[in-house]
Design an enzyme around this catalytic site. Structure first.
Site, mmCIF file in Angstrom:
data_model
loop_
_atom_site.group_PDB
_atom_site.id
_atom_site.type_symbol
_atom_site.label_atom_id
_atom_site.label_comp_id
_atom_site.label_asym_id
_atom_site.label_seq_id
_atom_site.Cartn_x
_atom_site.Cartn_y
_atom_site.Cartn_z
ATOM 1 N N SER A 15 0.814 -1.215 0.000
ATOM 2 C CA SER A 15 0.000 0.000 0.000
ATOM 3 C C SER A 15 0.847 1.264 0.000
ATOM 4 C CB SER A 15 -0.934 0.012 1.220
ATOM 5 O OG SER A 15 -0.201 0.178 2.407
ATOM 6 N N LYS A 21 0.567 4.574 6.953
ATOM 7 C CA LYS A 21 -0.052 5.446 5.938
ATOM 8 C C LYS A 21 0.570 6.837 6.019
ATOM 9 C CE LYS A 21 -3.297 2.681 4.248
ATOM 10 N NZ LYS A 21 -2.612 1.488 4.801
#
Lengths: 201, 201
Positions: B120, B157
């Site tokens: 990701s 993230k």
DNA sequence: CATTATAGTATACATGCGTTTACCTGTAAA
DNA sequence: TTTACAGGTAAACGCATGTATACTATAATG
């Protein structure tokens, strides 16, 4: 390993903090002072408990406290010998900028570090400023990331075999692929990139 | 920094070796024994020379030798406490898988390592299997890469501030952005990603 | 030549430091 | 209530350890 009481954890924390700050462990009396105790016996009891529970081990002698943080792999030290692209590489130990500790399994005969400049390999997650660990070898397999010396200048690229020729491919499509015919004396491999360090994420 | 004589280098090497092996520096007499000297004065002179030339600094007290960075930076040891995404994080020292040596300047109070799973964050050069160094902090600036705990599960993230809300953005467009309103108790920051290790390139 | 730095040996000394003994207090379990 | 244990104070002991003084030898420097 057993659990620690809150007070014992304070002692262990102080030992670790002192180690990090000074590079050597505290004396018993420094522990006393840090925890606001007036007698050495209290701190000693805590050290005995920490040893009994396996968090530290002790040897005779001053400040001979060894913190056993689970399994601690020995460090290997690798020299930072230069940047790529930019050449030539400086192997002479007097000119080495710096020696950096890395996990022991990254070490090995002749391995060294190079700082990567530019964004030609961002497709492989190698970014500007990254340090790559290079294992020196004269040859490499198809698809491996290598450090090549082209006209005396070092560069990091992915190696691709095309019959008798080899290609040095950037993983950023903005950069051209260099095709090298076998026997071209102007290109040779410095080694294979085996690991990577990034200091600023 | 001045150059060292061969004998002074032997002393410095022994101090570093002892530090690596035991976790604390040697005493003056241990240096004597290691170098085959019968008097402490010789080793003392070497230590004085090393201090004068800036390779170590000394404090009053037993074994109070501090090796100064630059030349050969001391290693910091960080615990590998788990994987992301996957949770919860295991801080308890008895469950730590492994302690790995990293460059000393990567160390710091409470820092730890996490292994990143998934792709990701490939847009930021963070790939499957990479180890990230996390500096624990309850908050972060816009644009920083962070480890967030969402419903008890840790994830890496990029943080984006949008007025009163924050967003957790993947750098791979195939992954969705998580929007969090202020005061949402289900999301909190574990820390900021400050460095990275990759074992297989 | 004298001077300076490195590299030792031998000896001595004050004290930092780990260790030990004895005793006290609170808390939790049996 | 008794027992056990964590946590602590107070005082003392003895060795390890850092430090200091004195002397010797070698090599480089000017």
């Amino acid at each position: 390993m057993d659990e620690l009481t809150p007070r014992q954890e304070e002692v262990l924390d102080f030992v670790l903090e002192k180690l990090e700050r000074s590079g050597y462990p505290p004396s018993v009396r420094e522990i006393c002072e840090a925890l606001g105790m007036s007698s050495t016996r209290g701190a000693q009891r805590h050290l005995e408990a920490l040893e009994r529970k396996g968090f530290i081990s002790r040897a005779p002698g001053a400040r001979a406290i060894q913190v056993r943080g689970g399994f601690r792999e020995a460090a290997a030290y690798l020299p930072l010998v230069g940047e790529v692209p930019a050449g030539p590489l400086r192997y002479a130990s007097e000119e080495v900028e710096e020696w950096l500790p890395v996990p022991g399994r990254w070490g090995g005969r002749g391995r060294f570090l190079l700082r990567v400049r530019g964004d030609s390999m961002v497709g492989d997650g190698i970014r500007d400023g990254d340090l790559v660990v290079v294992d020196p070898r004269p040859d490499a397999e198809d698809g491996e990331v290598v450090v090549a010396l082209v006209d005396g200048e070092a560069t990091v690229k992915r190696l691709r075999r095309r019959g008798k020729a080899v290609e040095l491919v950037a993983s950023n499509p903005a950069y051209p692929t260099l095709r090298v015919e076998r026997g071209d004396a102007e290109v040779r491999l410095a080694g294979k990139v085996v690991a990577l360090l990034r200091e600023r994420v």
